[in-house]
Design a protein around this motif. Structure first.
Motif, PDB file in Angstrom:
ATOM      1  N   GLY B  44      -5.755 -11.597   5.589  1.00  0.00           N
ATOM      2  CA  GLY B  44      -4.334 -10.683   5.654  1.00  0.00           C
ATOM      3  C   GLY B  44      -4.606  -9.310   5.669  1.00  0.00           C
ATOM      4  N   LEU B  45      -3.996  -8.512   6.750  1.00  0.00           N
ATOM      5  CA  LEU B  45      -4.255  -7.339   6.923  1.00  0.00           C
ATOM      6  C   LEU B  45      -3.353  -6.407   5.771  1.00  0.00           C
ATOM      7  CD1 LEU B  45      -3.727  -5.427  10.348  1.00  0.00           C
ATOM      8  CD2 LEU B  45      -3.565  -4.398   8.088  1.00  0.00           C
ATOM      9  N   ASN B  46      -4.087  -5.741   4.773  1.00  0.00           N
ATOM     10  CA  ASN B  46      -3.291  -5.290   3.937  1.00  0.00           C
ATOM     11  C   ASN B  46      -3.329  -3.974   3.897  1.00  0.00           C
ATOM     12  OD1 ASN B  46      -2.451  -7.953   2.619  1.00  0.00           O
ATOM     13  ND2 ASN B  46      -4.812  -8.023   2.040  1.00  0.00           N
ATOM     14  N   PHE B  89       2.859  -2.035   4.213  1.00  0.00           N
ATOM     15  CA  PHE B  89       1.406  -1.954   4.049  1.00  0.00           C
ATOM     16  C   PHE B  89       0.910  -0.884   2.793  1.00  0.00           C
ATOM     17  CE2 PHE B  89       1.874  -2.814   8.639  1.00  0.00           C
ATOM     18  CZ  PHE B  89       1.189  -3.832   8.620  1.00  0.00           C
ATOM     19  N   GLN B  90      -0.306  -1.273   2.490  1.00  0.00           N
ATOM     20  CA  GLN B  90      -1.074  -0.258   1.469  1.00  0.00           C
ATOM     21  C   GLN B  90      -1.597   0.680   2.088  1.00  0.00           C
ATOM     22  OE1 GLN B  90      -3.587  -2.241  -1.294  1.00  0.00           O
ATOM     23  NE2 GLN B  90      -4.317  -0.194  -2.260  1.00  0.00           N
ATOM     24  N   VAL B  91      -1.529   2.042   1.860  1.00  0.00           N
ATOM     25  CA  VAL B  91      -2.104   3.056   2.618  1.00  0.00           C
ATOM     26  C   VAL B  91      -2.962   3.788   1.774  1.00  0.00           C
ATOM     27  CG1 VAL B  91      -1.556   5.138   4.146  1.00  0.00           C
ATOM     28  CG2 VAL B  91      -0.096   3.172   4.114  1.00  0.00           C
ATOM     29  N   LEU B  92      -4.271   4.132   2.261  1.00  0.00           N
ATOM     30  CA  LEU B  92      -5.055   4.831   1.786  1.00  0.00           C
ATOM     31  C   LEU B  92      -5.237   6.209   2.472  1.00  0.00           C
ATOM     32  CD1 LEU B  92      -7.871   2.493   0.486  1.00  0.00           C
ATOM     33  CD2 LEU B  92      -6.034   3.679  -0.938  1.00  0.00           C
ATOM     34  N   GLN B  93      -5.717   7.351   2.251  1.00  0.00           N
ATOM     35  CA  GLN B  93      -5.809   8.251   2.933  1.00  0.00           C
ATOM     36  C   GLN B  93      -7.013   9.128   2.847  1.00  0.00           C
ATOM     37  OE1 GLN B  93      -1.201  10.156   2.769  1.00  0.00           O
ATOM     38  NE2 GLN B  93      -2.657  11.686   3.230  1.00  0.00           N
ATOM     39  N   THR B  94      -7.775   9.719   3.657  1.00  0.00           N
ATOM     40  CA  THR B  94      -9.183  10.127   3.617  1.00  0.00           C
ATOM     41  C   THR B  94      -9.026  11.388   2.973  1.00  0.00           C
ATOM     42  OG1 THR B  94      -9.105  10.917   5.900  1.00  0.00           O
ATOM     43  CG2 THR B  94     -10.053   8.603   5.605  1.00  0.00           C
ATOM     44  N   ARG B  95      -7.916  12.021   3.067  1.00  0.00           N
ATOM     45  CA  ARG B  95      -7.497  13.314   2.609  1.00  0.00           C
ATOM     46  C   ARG B  95      -6.166  13.794   2.297  1.00  0.00           C
ATOM     47  NH1 ARG B  95      -6.555  18.206   5.760  1.00  0.00           N
ATOM     48  NH2 ARG B  95      -6.687  17.768   8.116  1.00  0.00           N
ATOM     49  N   ASN B  96      -6.002  14.504   1.350  1.00  0.00           N
ATOM     50  CA  ASN B  96      -4.507  14.600   0.832  1.00  0.00           C
ATOM     51  C   ASN B  96      -4.016  15.938   1.016  1.00  0.00           C
ATOM     52  OD1 ASN B  96      -3.163  12.065   0.002  1.00  0.00           O
ATOM     53  ND2 ASN B  96      -5.404  11.855  -1.153  1.00  0.00           N
ATOM     54  N   GLY B  97      -5.206  16.806   1.268  1.00  0.00           N
ATOM     55  CA  GLY B  97      -5.059  18.257   1.135  1.00  0.00           C
ATOM     56  C   GLY B  97      -5.943  18.911   2.151  1.00  0.00           C
ATOM     57  N   ASN B  98      -6.150  20.262   2.040  1.00  0.00           N
ATOM     58  CA  ASN B  98      -7.040  20.791   2.978  1.00  0.00           C
ATOM     59  C   ASN B  98      -8.604  20.863   2.410  1.00  0.00           C
ATOM     60  OD1 ASN B  98      -7.362  22.319   4.956  1.00  0.00           O
ATOM     61  ND2 ASN B  98      -7.419  24.350   3.973  1.00  0.00           N
ATOM     62  N   GLU B  99      -8.953  19.295   2.467  1.00  0.00           N
ATOM     63  CA  GLU B  99     -10.322  19.345   2.214  1.00  0.00           C
ATOM     64  C   GLU B  99     -10.984  18.699   3.596  1.00  0.00           C
ATOM     65  OE1 GLU B  99      -8.787  16.194   0.576  1.00  0.00           O
ATOM     66  OE2 GLU B  99      -7.522  17.800  -0.463  1.00  0.00           O
ATOM     67  N   ASN B 100     -12.262  18.733   3.688  1.00  0.00           N
ATOM     68  CA  ASN B 100     -13.048  18.309   4.746  1.00  0.00           C
ATOM     69  C   ASN B 100     -14.042  17.274   4.612  1.00  0.00           C
ATOM     70  OD1 ASN B 100     -13.909  17.925   7.529  1.00  0.00           O
ATOM     71  ND2 ASN B 100     -14.869  19.945   7.563  1.00  0.00           N
ATOM     72  N   PRO B 101     -13.677  16.050   4.229  1.00  0.00           N
ATOM     73  CA  PRO B 101     -14.980  15.123   4.065  1.00  0.00           C
ATOM     74  C   PRO B 101     -15.606  14.973   5.142  1.00  0.00           C
ATOM     75  CG  PRO B 101     -12.589  14.013   3.867  1.00  0.00           C
ATOM     76  CD  PRO B 101     -12.381  15.296   4.236  1.00  0.00           C
ATOM     77  N   SER B 102     -16.832  14.424   5.008  1.00  0.00           N
ATOM     78  CA  SER B 102     -17.701  14.292   6.152  1.00  0.00           C
ATOM     79  C   SER B 102     -17.441  12.768   6.979  1.00  0.00           C
ATOM     80  CB  SER B 102     -19.274  14.082   5.747  1.00  0.00           C
ATOM     81  OG  SER B 102     -19.184  12.899   5.096  1.00  0.00           O
ATOM     82  N   ARG B 114     -11.454  -4.513   2.082  1.00  0.00           N
ATOM     83  CA  ARG B 114     -11.523  -5.801   2.797  1.00  0.00           C
ATOM     84  C   ARG B 114     -10.119  -5.980   3.382  1.00  0.00           C
ATOM     85  NH1 ARG B 114     -14.869  -9.395   5.314  1.00  0.00           N
ATOM     86  NH2 ARG B 114     -14.117 -11.292   5.260  1.00  0.00           N
ATOM     87  N   GLY B 115      -9.757  -6.488   4.482  1.00  0.00           N
ATOM     88  CA  GLY B 115      -8.440  -6.447   5.339  1.00  0.00           C
ATOM     89  C   GLY B 115      -7.928  -5.109   5.533  1.00  0.00           C
ATOM     90  N   ALA B 116      -8.726  -4.479   5.933  1.00  0.00           N
ATOM     91  CA  ALA B 116      -8.213  -2.893   6.306  1.00  0.00           C
ATOM     92  C   ALA B 116      -8.434  -2.613   7.921  1.00  0.00           C
ATOM     93  CB  ALA B 116      -9.153  -1.696   5.566  1.00  0.00           C
ATOM     94  N   VAL B 117      -7.504  -1.697   8.524  1.00  0.00           N
ATOM     95  CA  VAL B 117      -7.757  -0.923   9.548  1.00  0.00           C
ATOM     96  C   VAL B 117      -7.906   0.261   9.236  1.00  0.00           C
ATOM     97  CG1 VAL B 117      -6.555  -2.707  10.904  1.00  0.00           C
ATOM     98  CG2 VAL B 117      -5.221  -0.842  10.261  1.00  0.00           C
ATOM     99  N   PHE B 118      -8.356   1.199  10.311  1.00  0.00           N
ATOM    100  CA  PHE B 118      -8.646   2.503  10.144  1.00  0.00           C
ATOM    101  C   PHE B 118      -7.948   3.200  11.290  1.00  0.00           C
ATOM    102  CE2 PHE B 118     -11.108   6.484  10.977  1.00  0.00           C
ATOM    103  CZ  PHE B 118     -11.271   6.971   9.821  1.00  0.00           C
ATOM    104  N   ARG B 229       4.975   0.205  14.219  1.00  0.00           N
ATOM    105  CA  ARG B 229       5.598  -1.195  14.989  1.00  0.00           C
ATOM    106  C   ARG B 229       4.480  -1.796  15.599  1.00  0.00           C
ATOM    107  NH1 ARG B 229      10.941  -1.647  15.775  1.00  0.00           N
ATOM    108  NH2 ARG B 229      12.227   0.035  14.581  1.00  0.00           N
ATOM    109  N   GLY B 230       3.231  -0.882  16.190  1.00  0.00           N
ATOM    110  CA  GLY B 230       1.966  -1.388  16.840  1.00  0.00           C
ATOM    111  C   GLY B 230       1.126  -2.250  15.810  1.00  0.00           C
ATOM    112  N   LEU B 231       1.023  -1.681  14.677  1.00  0.00           N
ATOM    113  CA  LEU B 231       0.244  -2.595  13.638  1.00  0.00           C
ATOM    114  C   LEU B 231       1.017  -3.612  13.319  1.00  0.00           C
ATOM    115  CD1 LEU B 231      -2.157  -2.270  11.952  1.00  0.00           C
ATOM    116  CD2 LEU B 231      -1.058  -1.038  10.122  1.00  0.00           C
TER     117      LEU B 231
END
Lengths: 235, 248
Positions: B44-46, B89-102, B114-118, B229-231
């Motif tokens: 399942g795509l979660n 969908f469950q959503v994760l964010q790579t940043r929530n503020g003004n950070e700059n992860p690599s 597992r079961g993710a899209v980016f 909708r695309g997802l």
């Protein structure tokens, strides 16, 4: 000093002011022009530091195809035929066409590479991998974005493909270094396929395990460049 | 003793089966028990990992009136998140503020699921204002993941096909909302996608060159809706490769 002399003096002063007002802007322009001649710009200085590509007038003049932005579709490239004396030596030839590409088309809005970027060096490895080393301006002045960065790389790859058949793959360096991205998006750690027919996975021993990536996001690059009718320009 | 005899018999059996093979003939099944190849695992795509590009000291593209790509894409990320959560969908964010992860930090977050899209979100400096393009990587050599071990530098290799399917689904929604956008996903060597071991796309709006930021603000809810909708349309196609390194 009587009143008559005073009037004369004022009249002379007014005439001097009038002449100065007319002459001053001209003088200012002259000084500015002579300063520009005397002091080369930062870009000129940088270009002078790089080895000039020798042009041999005896080389045959050919219609080189330069891939600049299409004037009909901003997202696509369009081949423009430019009359150039090109060397038979692939390295010199690559330098000549890339310098012409950097110089840009007559309509500067259609250029694909920044005006202040320069080609510092070009190498051709025995396996057909061309290594183009550009100045830092290629990274700092290319508009940031996937589309604009892909178009810049496509224009380099397609121009080399059209004019230097010996080059199969392309590696882009910035100031002699491998960099992660061009301007924040497009991956420059990879090799780009230049000659789609001849390119095979390289057996290189330098750097990372480089895998060729087709530089074909633009419609022209994705299709056949030979099918596109080139426009002609004299240079 | 009987164990040794069994081993010798097995060895003879193996030799016999090797000899029986002709050049070009299909390889015979090995004479020892094997693990049956599992069918593609329907997972399942979660989880959706949303990546607001740039941030921190890297503002990305900059336009008139101080428009910064890094600020805009963060706002867009929150809108997309809301639209996706409404779809379950469950959503994760790579940043929530003004950070700059690599790049690698951002990929790490996606690769740990597992079961993710980016989805990485961008706003360009150029392009026809009011259009949106979706990008996936061009083909990558499948041998990059040979041996079942994830090659970090080519983590996307096994997912290129799925990424394009996902990209087409989203681009199909976008072209209905933004005239002048392409009908299909584009391919480009986007650095962020290369190290991501999941179906991964980049969505790029045009552009920061607009005179007024409100032009982009008006686009954002429709972009968010199109991605959600695309997802949802892509969800039934989401079948992860059963073995690491295999093509989906």
């Amino acid at each position: 000093m009587n009143g008559r002399w005073r009037r004369w003096l004022l009249a002379v002063l007014a005439a001097v002011l009038l002449i100065a007002a007319i002459y001053f802007p001209k003088l200012k322009r002259k000084v500015k022009t002579s300063a520009q001649i005397a002091q080369p710009s930062e870009e000129q200085a940088r270009r002078e530091l790089t080895t000039a590509t020798p042009i041999n007038p005896a080389d045959p003049r050919v219609k080189a195809k330069m891939f600049w932005t299409s004037d009909e579709d901003e997202s696509a490239l369009s081949p423009i035929a430019v009359d150039l004396a090109l060397s038979p030596d692939p390295v010199l030839r690559a330098k000549q066409v890339l310098n012409t590409l950097l110089a840009g088309p007559v309509n500067s809005d259609l250029r694909t590479l920044p005006a202040d970027a320069a080609l510092l060096a070009f190498y051709l490895l025995p396996d057909g991998t061309g290594v183009a080393d550009f100045s830092e301006a290629l990274g700092t002045s290319t508009p940031s974005g996937i589309q604009s960065e892909q178009r810049a790389v496509d224009s380099i790859a397609r121009t080399l493909e059209a004019n230097v058949p010996q080059i199969k793959r392309l590696k882009i360096l910035i100031h002699g270094q491998e960099v992660d991205t061009l301007a924040g998006h497009l991956d420059l750690t990879q090799l780009f396929i230049v000659n789609t027919k001849a390119a095979q996975p390289p057996t290189l021993s330098y750097g990372l395990s480089l895998q060729p990536t087709p530089a074909n996001a633009s419609p022209v690059a994705a299709g056949s460049s030979a099918t596109a009718k080139p426009k002609t320009a004299k240079r | 003793m009987s164990g040794a005899l069994f081993a010798i018999a097995a060895a003879f059996g193996s030799l016999a089966s090797t000899r029986a093979q002709q050049p070009g003939a299909p390889i015979a099944a090995p004479p020892y028990p094997t693990v049956a190849p599992s069918p593609p695992q329907r997972t399942g795509l979660n989880i959706v990992v949303l990546d607001a590009a740039h941030g921190g000291t890297d503002p990305g593209a900059r336009g008139a009136q101080g428009i910064r790509e890094s600020d805009l894409v963060l706002d867009l990320t929150f809108l997309v998140r809301r639209a996706l959560e409404a779809q379950g969908f469950q959503v994760l964010q790579t940043r929530n503020g003004n950070e700059n992860p690599s790049f690698d930090d951002r990929s790490t977050l996606a690769n740990a699921q597992r079961g993710a899209v980016f989805v990485t979100l961008h706003i360009s400096s150029t392009g026809l204002p009011g259009t949106v393009r979706v990008y996936a990587l061009p083909d990558m050599p499948s041998r990059a993941n040979a041996g079942g071990i994830l090659n970090w530098d080519f983590a996307q290799a096994s997912y290129v096909g799925l990424s394009r399917k996902f990209g087409d689904a989203v681009q199909g929604q976008l072209v209905q909302r933004f005239k002048g956008s392409p009908a299909n996903v584009q391919t480009a060597s986007v650095r962020q996608l290369r190290t991501t071991a999941a179906p991964a796309i980049a969505v790029e709006l045009s552009s920061v060159s607009v005179q007024d930021r409100s032009d982009l603000d008006k686009m954002m809810p429709r972009v968010a809706d199109a991605i959600a909708r695309g997802l949802a349309a892509f969800r039934p196609s989401y079948v992860l490769p059963a073995v690491a390194g295999a093509q989906p």
